[in-house]
Design an enzyme around this catalytic site. Structure first.
Site, PDB file in Angstrom:
ATOM      1  N   CYS A 111     -15.533  -1.528   0.706  1.00  0.00           N
ATOM      2  CA  CYS A 111     -14.353  -1.212   1.515  1.00  0.00           C
ATOM      3  C   CYS A 111     -14.496   0.200   2.088  1.00  0.00           C
ATOM      4  O   CYS A 111     -15.117   1.074   1.485  1.00  0.00           O
ATOM      5  CB  CYS A 111     -13.098  -1.298   0.651  1.00  0.00           C
ATOM      6  SG  CYS A 111     -11.574  -0.982   1.591  1.00  0.00           S
ATOM      7  N   ASP A 151     -12.290   2.317   2.234  1.00  0.00           N
ATOM      8  CA  ASP A 151     -11.385   3.203   1.492  1.00  0.00           C
ATOM      9  C   ASP A 151     -12.107   4.469   1.011  1.00  0.00           C
ATOM     10  O   ASP A 151     -13.174   4.386   0.389  1.00  0.00           O
ATOM     11  CB  ASP A 151     -10.818   2.426   0.284  1.00  0.00           C
ATOM     12  CG  ASP A 151      -9.638   3.130  -0.352  1.00  0.00           C
ATOM     13  OD1 ASP A 151      -9.787   4.290  -0.773  1.00  0.00           O
ATOM     14  OD2 ASP A 151      -8.555   2.517  -0.427  1.00  0.00           O
ATOM     15  N   ARG A 160     -11.698   6.310  -1.341  1.00  0.00           N
ATOM     16  CA  ARG A 160     -11.790   6.500  -2.789  1.00  0.00           C
ATOM     17  C   ARG A 160     -12.927   5.711  -3.436  1.00  0.00           C
ATOM     18  O   ARG A 160     -13.099   5.732  -4.652  1.00  0.00           O
ATOM     19  CB  ARG A 160     -10.457   6.116  -3.447  1.00  0.00           C
ATOM     20  CG  ARG A 160      -9.290   6.970  -2.967  1.00  0.00           C
ATOM     21  CD  ARG A 160      -7.951   6.351  -3.306  1.00  0.00           C
ATOM     22  NE  ARG A 160      -7.745   5.082  -2.608  1.00  0.00           N
ATOM     23  CZ  ARG A 160      -6.664   4.308  -2.759  1.00  0.00           C
ATOM     24  NH1 ARG A 160      -5.713   4.687  -3.586  1.00  0.00           N
ATOM     25  NH2 ARG A 160      -6.555   3.180  -2.084  1.00  0.00           N
ATOM     26  N   HIS A 196     -12.176  -3.493  -4.456  1.00  0.00           N
ATOM     27  CA  HIS A 196     -11.505  -2.588  -5.400  1.00  0.00           C
ATOM     28  C   HIS A 196     -10.057  -3.016  -5.566  1.00  0.00           C
ATOM     29  O   HIS A 196      -9.399  -3.417  -4.601  1.00  0.00           O
ATOM     30  CB  HIS A 196     -11.597  -1.131  -4.940  1.00  0.00           C
ATOM     31  CG  HIS A 196     -10.868  -0.835  -3.666  1.00  0.00           C
ATOM     32  ND1 HIS A 196      -9.650  -0.201  -3.639  1.00  0.00           N
ATOM     33  CD2 HIS A 196     -11.162  -1.114  -2.371  1.00  0.00           C
ATOM     34  CE1 HIS A 196      -9.245  -0.084  -2.381  1.00  0.00           C
ATOM     35  NE2 HIS A 196     -10.130  -0.632  -1.594  1.00  0.00           N
ATOM     36  N   CYS A 254      -6.555  -2.672  -3.224  1.00  0.00           N
ATOM     37  CA  CYS A 254      -7.046  -2.544  -1.842  1.00  0.00           C
ATOM     38  C   CYS A 254      -5.898  -2.797  -0.850  1.00  0.00           C
ATOM     39  O   CYS A 254      -5.294  -3.874  -0.840  1.00  0.00           O
ATOM     40  CB  CYS A 254      -8.171  -3.539  -1.603  1.00  0.00           C
ATOM     41  SG  CYS A 254      -8.876  -3.442   0.063  1.00  0.00           S
TER      42      CYS A 254
HETATM   43 CO    CO Z   1      -9.808  -1.403   0.253  1.00  0.00          CO
END
Ligand code: CO
Length: 222
Positions: free
Chosen positions: A55, A57, A59, A111, A114
């Site tokens: 992803c 993302d 993080r 994750h 998400c």
């Molecule tokens: Co995500």
């Protein structure tokens, strides 16, 4: 406001544009201090054994969470780590990784928590991205019986995160790229992982595959 409603979010107010360039200088100094040849060796080429599809993302950075270095993981990321067979970007990355770099492992990494998956599970519109996340709505549709049976919304979201990863693994196995590699006797495994933002830990979903034998007949190329 009740304490439990106040989410503590990682403070990024100290991150500035100029700071990134300063950070780069520190990175170079530290890498050279450890190995004076670090960049000379990396500049000669790459031979990463792993393709990571994760992803976007912020993080979930592939190298940091696996304690690996530049040159060790080939990375493709998009919102909600969607693997869909008409995505030319993903297919190009996959083809290059499998046929040129000859990676031994492709890992789809989702994750928990998400935002993309949670948005796909809801009926709210976010924007253009709703059409991308539509693929995850299809994953929901295929597993509606199981998912509708999970009352807790967070737990339902977590399960959809897992199912989206498993769907991604299956979709990779269905590509001509991966099946041709197997047909040619190339050592290649496809895996599915989920990362937990709240603990930093990765769970292997144990859905690894090394051949097309588990696929429904119609998806198996000769
Ligand atoms: Co995500």
């Amino acid at each position: 406001m009740c304490a439990h409603l106040t989410k503590q979010i990682h403070d990024t107010s100290h991150i500035t544009y100029e700071g990134l360039l300063e950070g780069n200088k520190t990175f170079v100094q530290e890498a050279l201090a450890e190995d004076p040849e670090f960049f000379t060796k990396l500049a000669n080429g790459q031979k990463p054994p792993v393709l990571w599809i994760g992803c976007a993302d912020s993080r979930v950075p592939a190298n940091q969470i696996t304690n690996t270095n530049p040159g060790e993981i080939f990375v493709h990321r998009n919102i909600a780590n969607v693997v869909v067979h008409t995505d030319m970007n993903m297919l190009s990355v996959l083809d290059y990784a499998v046929n040129v770099l000859q990676v031994k492992h492709v890992i789809v990494v989702g994750h928990y928590g998400c935002g993309g998956v949670l948005a796909a599970m809801s009926n709210k519109q976010v924007g253009l991205i709703d059409n991308w996340l539509r693929h995850i709505k299809d994953v929901y549709r295929f597993h509606a019986k199981e998912l509708d049976g999970i009352e807790d919304e967070a737990k339902r979201g977590d399960r959809l995160v897992e199912l989206n990863v498993i769907d991604g693994v299956e979709n990779l196995c269905k590509t001509s790229i991966v099946q041709n590699a197997w047909k040619n006797g190339q050592e290649l495994s496809i895996h599915g992982w989920v990362y937990a933002l709240n603990s930093g830990e990765i769970t292997d979903l144990q859905v690894s595959c090394k051949s097309n034998e588990h696929l429904t007949q119609v998806f198996r190329f000769e």
